[in-house]
Design a protein around this motif. Structure first.
Motif, PDB file in Angstrom:
ATOM      1  N   PHE A   1       0.857  -1.188   0.000  1.00 25.57           N
ATOM      2  CA  PHE A   1       0.000   0.000   0.000  1.00 25.57           C
ATOM      3  C   PHE A   1       0.888   1.231   0.000  1.00 25.57           C
ATOM      4  O   PHE A   1       2.049   1.183   0.430  1.00 25.57           O
ATOM      5  N   HIS A   2       0.363   2.332  -0.566  1.00 28.39           N
ATOM      6  CA  HIS A   2       1.178   3.534  -0.715  1.00 28.39           C
ATOM      7  C   HIS A   2       0.289   4.778  -0.705  1.00 28.39           C
ATOM      8  O   HIS A   2      -0.939   4.667  -0.765  1.00 28.39           O
ATOM      9  N   PHE A   3       0.928   5.932  -0.663  1.00 31.88           N
ATOM     10  CA  PHE A   3       0.181   7.189  -0.465  1.00 31.88           C
ATOM     11  C   PHE A   3       0.477   8.214  -1.565  1.00 31.88           C
ATOM     12  O   PHE A   3       1.609   8.318  -2.050  1.00 31.88           O
ATOM     13  N   HIS A   4      -0.552   8.984  -1.901  1.00 29.37           N
ATOM     14  CA  HIS A   4      -0.412  10.134  -2.791  1.00 29.37           C
ATOM     15  C   HIS A   4      -0.901  11.387  -2.052  1.00 29.37           C
ATOM     16  O   HIS A   4      -1.930  11.338  -1.373  1.00 29.37           O
ATOM     17  N   ALA A   5      -0.201  12.500  -2.233  1.00 32.10           N
ATOM     18  CA  ALA A   5      -0.657  13.769  -1.658  1.00 32.10           C
ATOM     19  C   ALA A   5      -0.419  14.882  -2.670  1.00 32.10           C
ATOM     20  O   ALA A   5       0.712  15.062  -3.099  1.00 32.10           O
ATOM     21  N   PRO A   6      -1.462  15.640  -3.095  1.00 29.85           N
ATOM     22  CA  PRO A   6      -2.854  15.457  -2.685  1.00 29.85           C
ATOM     23  C   PRO A   6      -3.472  14.227  -3.335  1.00 29.85           C
ATOM     24  O   PRO A   6      -2.772  13.451  -3.984  1.00 29.85           O
ATOM     25  N   SER A   7      -4.787  14.052  -3.161  1.00 31.29           N
ATOM     26  CA  SER A   7      -5.445  12.856  -3.677  1.00 31.29           C
ATOM     27  C   SER A   7      -5.402  12.820  -5.200  1.00 31.29           C
ATOM     28  O   SER A   7      -5.261  13.861  -5.859  1.00 31.29           O
ATOM     29  N   GLU A   8      -5.531  11.627  -5.761  1.00 34.03           N
ATOM     30  CA  GLU A   8      -5.616  11.488  -7.215  1.00 34.03           C
ATOM     31  C   GLU A   8      -7.071  11.575  -7.680  1.00 34.03           C
ATOM     32  O   GLU A   8      -7.389  12.270  -8.630  1.00 34.03           O
ATOM     33  N   HIS A   9      -7.955  10.845  -7.025  1.00 36.30           N
ATOM     34  CA  HIS A   9      -9.370  10.935  -7.389  1.00 36.30           C
ATOM     35  C   HIS A   9      -9.976  12.225  -6.834  1.00 36.30           C
ATOM     36  O   HIS A   9      -9.557  12.722  -5.787  1.00 36.30           O
ATOM     37  N   VAL A  10     -10.922  12.736  -7.601  1.00 35.57           N
ATOM     38  CA  VAL A  10     -11.635  13.950  -7.204  1.00 35.57           C
ATOM     39  C   VAL A  10     -13.113  13.563  -7.112  1.00 35.57           C
ATOM     40  O   VAL A  10     -13.661  12.964  -8.036  1.00 35.57           O
ATOM     41  N   VAL A  11     -13.736  13.854  -5.999  1.00 34.32           N
ATOM     42  CA  VAL A  11     -15.141  13.467  -5.815  1.00 34.32           C
ATOM     43  C   VAL A  11     -15.978  14.722  -5.595  1.00 34.32           C
ATOM     44  O   VAL A  11     -15.688  15.522  -4.705  1.00 34.32           O
TER      45      VAL A  11
END
Ligand code: ZN
Length: 297
Positions: free
Chosen positions: A150-160
């Protein structure tokens, strides 16, 4: 039934597949045949999706300076790329789409002891923390995906609903029997000032081995969006079943700084733009929305 027959007539070569999925869909909900067929195909992808055996690209061949718009040599750029913008009002609520109750996901996670590390592009923790079982409609045998990291992205990749989030966790699973087909469970985080024990353990694992329980993040039957997409890093393979938890989780400022000081507030990294790829066009892809208690087992 009339609607199903119309589909068969138009696409005789896919008769079996379309019929199989259409049989569990409630035609009343869909505005036209094409609308219903798109959801049928998404469901079909649960059992039929396959992908070529591909390796992740060497990290030094790409970066986030242009948010992925310059990856055309590395990515196929087909019609089902990720991440995407999800508009909750446009997603298909499963509770209304199906004749029968349907909840496709069974997560069998257990704690692991692991260490985190920064690669050039991401903060990642490797380990086998269990399996994701994804059930095609009306089938008792799940498709099984094994967890690998598992890993992290900042900011998010998906936009809701036009909102980007501070952090996005990707739980990456592979169907080991079918090469590199992936299932990814994404979880969004927002800095609300509330301490998050899971995030803290992930951070602490940079210094020493830590026991981490991913199951602690999840409700019994988490609500989520579901669509067919791709890896969000080169080679951007379009063989990913995407599950994005609808409920963002909380974290505090100090925890967020661990990630932003490396990426999205660090001018030395991709000019401070973060380690997220730009959102990709959805085209006609449907997004299902499992959010109604009534539609769950
Ligand atoms: Zn990712």
């Amino acid at each position: 039934m009339a609607l199903s027959l119309a589909v068969l007539k138009r696409f005789p070569s896919r008769m079996t597949k379309i019929y199989k999925s259409a049989a569990i869909l409630s035609s009343k909900y869909f505005k036209d045949v094409a609308d219903m067929e798109r959801v049928s195909r998404l469901l079909e992808s649960i059992s039929s999706l396959q992908g070529p055996s591909v390796e992740f690209m060497a990290e030094n061949k790409w970066d986030y300076t242009k948010k992925g718009t310059d990856w055309s040599d590395l990515c196929p750029f087909g019609p089902t790329q990720s991440p995407v913008k999800i508009n909750s009002e446009d997603s298909y609520p499963a509770s209304q789409c199906f004749i029968e109750k349907y909840y496709p996901l069974d997560l069998h996670y257990s704690p692991i002891t692991t260490r985190g590390r920064f690669t050039k592009r991401v903060y990642i923790l490797h380990g086998d923390y269990g399996q994701m079982h994804v059930f095609p409609p009306r089938e008792k045998t799940p498709r099984i995906f094994d967890s690998v990291q598992f890993h992290f992205h900042a900011p998010s990749e998906h936009v809701v609903d036009s909102q980007s989030y501070d952090l996005e966790l990707h739980l990456v699973h592979k169907d080991l029997k079918k090469g590199t087909v992936n299932a990814v469970l994404g979880i969004l985080f927002k800095n609300t000032g509330k301490f998050n024990p899971f995030i803290q353990l992930s951070i602490d694992s940079l210094e020493k081995p830590v026991e981490i329980d991913i199951g602690s993040l999840l409700e019994k039957e988490p609500q989520f969006y579901f669509y067919h997409g791709s890896l969000t890093t080169p080679p951007c393979s379009e063989n990913v079943l995407w599950f994005l938890m609808t409920k963002p989780l909380e974290m505090d400022e100090k925890q967020l700084k661990f990630f932003t000081s490396r990426w999205s507030e660090n001018k030395g990294f991709a000019e401070g733009k973060g380690n997220n790829r730009d959102v990709q066009p959805l085209y006609n892809r449907p997004v299902l929305h499992f959010d109604d208690q009534d539609c769950m087992h």
